[in-house]
Motif scaffolding. Structure first.
Motif, mmCIF file in Angstrom:
data_model
loop_
_atom_site.group_PDB
_atom_site.id
_atom_site.type_symbol
_atom_site.label_atom_id
_atom_site.label_comp_id
_atom_site.label_asym_id
_atom_site.label_seq_id
_atom_site.Cartn_x
_atom_site.Cartn_y
_atom_site.Cartn_z
ATOM 1 N N TYR A 59 0.824 -1.205 0.000
ATOM 2 C CA TYR A 59 0.000 0.000 0.000
ATOM 3 C C TYR A 59 0.867 1.267 0.000
ATOM 4 O O TYR A 59 0.567 2.241 -0.707
ATOM 5 C CB TYR A 59 -0.924 0.015 1.213
ATOM 6 N N SER A 60 1.939 1.260 0.783
ATOM 7 C CA SER A 60 2.815 2.428 0.842
ATOM 8 C C SER A 60 3.467 2.690 -0.498
ATOM 9 O O SER A 60 3.682 3.843 -0.890
ATOM 10 C CB SER A 60 3.881 2.235 1.927
ATOM 11 N N TYR A 61 3.791 1.629 -1.221
ATOM 12 C CA TYR A 61 4.334 1.771 -2.570
ATOM 13 C C TYR A 61 3.332 2.502 -3.468
ATOM 14 O O TYR A 61 3.697 3.419 -4.211
ATOM 15 C CB TYR A 61 4.657 0.397 -3.146
ATOM 16 N N GLY A 62 2.058 2.096 -3.401
ATOM 17 C CA GLY A 62 1.042 2.771 -4.211
ATOM 18 C C GLY A 62 0.905 4.239 -3.852
ATOM 19 O O GLY A 62 0.770 5.100 -4.737
ATOM 20 N N ILE A 63 0.936 4.540 -2.549
ATOM 21 C CA ILE A 63 0.854 5.936 -2.113
ATOM 22 C C ILE A 63 2.072 6.714 -2.592
ATOM 23 O O ILE A 63 1.961 7.847 -3.075
ATOM 24 C CB ILE A 63 0.728 6.005 -0.588
ATOM 25 N N ALA A 64 3.250 6.111 -2.474
ATOM 26 C CA ALA A 64 4.481 6.775 -2.931
ATOM 27 C C ALA A 64 4.441 7.044 -4.423
ATOM 28 O O ALA A 64 4.891 8.097 -4.894
ATOM 29 C CB ALA A 64 5.691 5.918 -2.581
ATOM 30 N N SER A 65 3.889 6.117 -5.190
ATOM 31 C CA SER A 65 3.762 6.317 -6.626
ATOM 32 C C SER A 65 2.873 7.522 -6.925
ATOM 33 O O SER A 65 3.181 8.350 -7.795
ATOM 34 C CB SER A 65 3.200 5.056 -7.285
ATOM 35 N N ALA A 66 1.768 7.637 -6.173
ATOM 36 C CA ALA A 66 0.876 8.784 -6.357
ATOM 37 C C ALA A 66 1.569 10.093 -5.984
ATOM 38 O O ALA A 66 1.426 11.111 -6.674
ATOM 39 C CB ALA A 66 -0.393 8.595 -5.527
#
Length: 229
Positions: A59-66
């Motif tokens: 999930y943190s990866y997805g947030i970081a991508s955003a």
């Protein structure tokens, strides 16, 4: 925890609309994991099966991508591998020390620092095995070593990793996880998380995301929502 549904349970409209959907590449926020980050994930995930750190990291990866999308000047070739690797060090500590380090009854800074140091060591080994250049390895491991204990951000890349790490706590999965970590109700978990997130973010984009996540989280507990099932 229940996995998010991937398929519908019914079709109230009764017609197939899939041919009318736009191409995924033309829609904001549907990218998922980058191809070049998959080897890092595959090497790191064995170190992440501690206290839901594997799902937290995804999930943190997805947030970081955003956040990288909102900060095009950031180097996502540093931010995203660092995000995958940031919590690998918890695998080197006894499981009981993980929650003791972040419990509301008191912190254990020695364990926090140890997981950062171990994480930087694991990250360096993974990145070297994958053939990352020395300069990038140094940038990534510097972020991992201090992502929790360091109060200031060393760079925009560092700030985005720190912000993404914290923002996960406000997601539905983050709140569910914290509830079970400490035996808290959903409203209690939201209070604890909010006290540790909103005033500790570095970027305006993250602060806006935090407000949006929190707005959804609080509605999940109000009677006007809960009576609806």
């Amino acid at each position: 925890m229940t996995l998010p549904r991937q398929n519908p349970t019914t079709n109230h409209y009764g017609r197939d609309v899939t041919d009318h959907l736009p191409a995924a590449r033309d829609v904001v926020g549907v990218a998922g994991f980058r191809e070049q980050d998959l080897p890092v994930w595959e090497a790191a995930v064995e170190h992440l099966h501690v206290r839901s750190n594997d799902v937290h990291t995804a999930y943190s990866y997805g947030i970081a991508s955003a956040l990288c999308d909102l900060h095009p000047e950031a180097d996502r070739d540093v931010v995203l591998p660092a995000m995958i690797l940031h919590d690998t060090g918890w695998s080197m500590l006894p499981p009981q020390d993980v929650l003791a380090a972040i419990s509301p009854t008191g912190s254990n800074p020695e364990s926090v620092i140890r997981h950062e140091k171990e994480g930087a060591r694991i990250a360096e080994g993974i990145l070297r095995d994958l053939g990352f250049p020395d300069e990038r390895i140094d940038q990534i491991t510097t972020i991992v070593d201090g992502h929790d204990s360091r109060r200031e951000a060393l760079s925009l890349n560092d700030a985005l990793v720190k912000d993404s790490d914290k923002l996960w706590r406000l997601t539905p999965h983050g709140i569910d996880t914290v509830m079970d970590w400490f035996g808290l109700t959903r409203p209690q978990a939201h209070v604890l998380i909010g006290s540790r997130v909103h005033d500790h973010l570095f970027t305006d984009a993250a602060r806006t995301m935090a407000r949006a996540y929190a707005a959804v989280a609080v509605i999940d507990s109000v009677p006007q929502r809960t009576v609806l099932g």
